[in-house]
Design a protein around this motif. Structure first.
Motif, mmCIF file in Angstrom:
data_model
loop_
_atom_site.group_PDB
_atom_site.id
_atom_site.type_symbol
_atom_site.label_atom_id
_atom_site.label_comp_id
_atom_site.label_asym_id
_atom_site.label_seq_id
_atom_site.Cartn_x
_atom_site.Cartn_y
_atom_site.Cartn_z
ATOM 1 N N ASP A 1 0.812 -0.745 0.069
ATOM 2 C CA ASP A 1 -0.238 0.009 0.002
ATOM 3 C C ASP A 1 0.781 1.289 -0.137
ATOM 4 O O ASP A 1 0.880 2.044 -0.505
ATOM 5 C CB ASP A 1 -1.406 -0.105 1.192
ATOM 6 C CG ASP A 1 -2.020 -0.931 0.949
ATOM 7 O OD1 ASP A 1 -2.475 -1.842 0.387
ATOM 8 O OD2 ASP A 1 -2.847 -1.048 1.912
ATOM 9 N N GLY A 2 1.624 1.278 1.068
ATOM 10 C CA GLY A 2 3.196 2.711 0.733
ATOM 11 C C GLY A 2 3.670 2.726 -0.406
ATOM 12 O O GLY A 2 3.557 4.211 -0.683
ATOM 13 N N LEU A 3 4.123 1.608 -1.065
ATOM 14 C CA LEU A 3 4.464 1.864 -2.570
ATOM 15 C C LEU A 3 3.967 2.266 -3.615
ATOM 16 O O LEU A 3 3.901 3.450 -4.576
ATOM 17 C CB LEU A 3 6.068 0.908 -2.806
ATOM 18 C CG LEU A 3 5.924 0.763 -3.992
ATOM 19 C CD1 LEU A 3 7.372 1.561 -3.871
ATOM 20 C CD2 LEU A 3 6.296 -0.760 -4.495
ATOM 21 N N MET A 4 2.450 1.778 -3.606
ATOM 22 C CA MET A 4 1.763 2.048 -4.378
ATOM 23 C C MET A 4 1.311 3.737 -4.565
ATOM 24 O O MET A 4 -0.007 4.110 -5.496
ATOM 25 C CB MET A 4 1.135 1.090 -4.093
ATOM 26 C CG MET A 4 0.570 -0.318 -5.162
ATOM 27 S SD MET A 4 2.088 -0.124 -7.056
ATOM 28 C CE MET A 4 2.772 -2.105 -7.241
ATOM 29 N N LEU A 5 0.578 3.782 -3.235
ATOM 30 C CA LEU A 5 0.064 5.540 -2.631
ATOM 31 C C LEU A 5 1.296 6.193 -3.065
ATOM 32 O O LEU A 5 0.619 7.217 -3.846
ATOM 33 C CB LEU A 5 0.036 5.347 -1.341
ATOM 34 C CG LEU A 5 -1.702 4.458 -0.876
ATOM 35 C CD1 LEU A 5 -1.998 4.873 0.510
ATOM 36 C CD2 LEU A 5 -2.504 5.542 -0.878
#
Length: 382
Positions: free
Chosen positions: A316-320
């Motif tokens: 989630d962190g990377l894709m956000l």
């Protein structure tokens, strides 16, 4: 004529510089806990970031630029985390960081990133990371306060009102204890016993014996998440024959390794967790189903290991961040920050994210599912 030539040369040099910047890698600093007692958090996070950075780069990168990661392992040590944060800013020249496997290491790094205006996407659970809101700090996992609220809502539904709270002294455990104490009255929950244990403790029998000897205890809630503490507590709970008192664990133990380490005593334990753990059990109408199933398939195929919500938080962190870079059409940290803060309707493994200036998490309590362990696997309660 000479002045014109100088201007032409200067313009050409500026053009070459801009062209070089447009093709240079987007550098992301990563500080995780991949060794030590909290490595069960950092290992799936590190694996996830590598898998998806490699995928993104193989597909041409972001805005035509590859992602380059600079990775450090803090071993769960807050002082090491602070040192690596300083190194990323002062030596590596990084302006974008993903990491902070634990609340303690995250809190140690925050001042450095805030002062240097470095965008920081934390993967830790403590609500103190984003409250009060910090301009340059965001996070992906549900907060410890949300964990308390989900547990207490379930207790209320089961008419269990008098509990024992057993808190780990790790950063997340201590923070969640504070949050649970604060929100308990909102759910009509009385904390009749308030105990703790250290990250290195190998026997929780004394704490559980105190609970067993206290009249009227209807449930036990554990806030500690670091190391093997939650599994030790669960095994001791089984050894003392306390299964008549429901045991709740916290979101920080949401992985199959906890079930394996706890053994048969884990049967019946409840905890709030993200949809990722029950991906195949979600209805087809659930908007998260395809996201979590795709992540599960990708991760388990690449690692031959089960998914955990911790790796999901890294996804989630990377894709956000990648989504924000695309919407900003820029790798400038300030523009990425602004785009990230205006994220709406992003579907991740933790839930549907809607951020704002006062909310750098963007999740509601509905993003949590209450799970129970049955036959060595997760089952949905709600």
């Amino acid at each position: 004529m000479r002045f014109t030539r100088i201007l032409a040369c200067t313009a050409a040099m500026l053009g070459l510089t801009a062209q070089a910047q447009a093709t240079d890698p987007i550098r992301i600093g990563v500080v995780l806990t991949t060794t030590g007692g909290a490595s069960y958090l950092g290992e799936p996070e590190a694996r996830t970031l590598k898998i998806y950075v490699d995928q993104i780069n193989a597909a041409g990168g972001v805005l035509g630029r590859k992602i380059e990661t600079i990775v450090y392992d803090d071993g769960g040590d807050a002082n090491k985390a602070r040192t690596f944060a300083t190194r990323l800013v002062e030596q590596d020249g990084v302006k974008l960081v993903i990491g902070g496997s634990t609340t303690g290491t995250t809190m140690a790094m925050l001042p450095i990133f805030e002062e240097s205006e470095t965008l920081f996407m934390s993967l830790a659970g403590g609500v103190s990371i984003i409250e009060p809101p910090r301009k340059w700090v965001f996070k992906t996992p549900h907060t410890d306060r949300m964990g308390c609220e989900k547990i207490f809502a379930d207790l209320k539904a089961r008419k269990l009102t008098r509990i024992a709270l057993i808190a780990g002294t790790d950063g997340f455990g201590a923070s969640m204890r504070t949050q649970c104490i604060q929100v308990a009255p909102n759910y009509g929950v009385e904390i009749a016993v308030d105990l703790s244990y250290g990250a290195q403790d190998t026997d929780m029998t004394p704490q559980l014996t105190t609970v067993k000897g206290t009249n009227g205890i209807q449930a036990i809630v554990n806030t500690g998440a670091s190391g093997q503490g939650p599994a030790i507590l669960t095994r001791n709970y089984g050894q003392l024959g306390m299964q008549s008192i429901p045991l709740y664990q916290n979101p920080g133990v949401a992985s199959k390794s906890f079930i394996k380490l706890s053994g048969p005593a884990a049967e019946g334990v409840r905890l709030p967790a993200a949809a990722l753990l029950i991906a195949d059990k979600l209805p087809d109408s659930d908007p998260q189903k395809n996201v979590v199933l795709n992540y599960q398939h990708t991760y388990e195929t690449a690692t031959k290991d089960s998914v955990s919500t911790f790796g999901g938080g890294a996804y989630d962190g990377l894709m956000l961040v990648v989504d924000a870079i695309k919407r900003a059409n820029s790798a400038d940290p300030a523009r990425i920050r602004d785009a990230l803060e205006n994220t709406k309707g992003f579907i991740g493994t933790a839930g549907i994210v809607n951020m704002g200036p006062k909310d750098h998490l963007g999740l509601t309590l509905n993003a949590f599912h209450m799970l129970v362990i049955k036959d060595g696997d997760w089952q949905i309660v709600d």
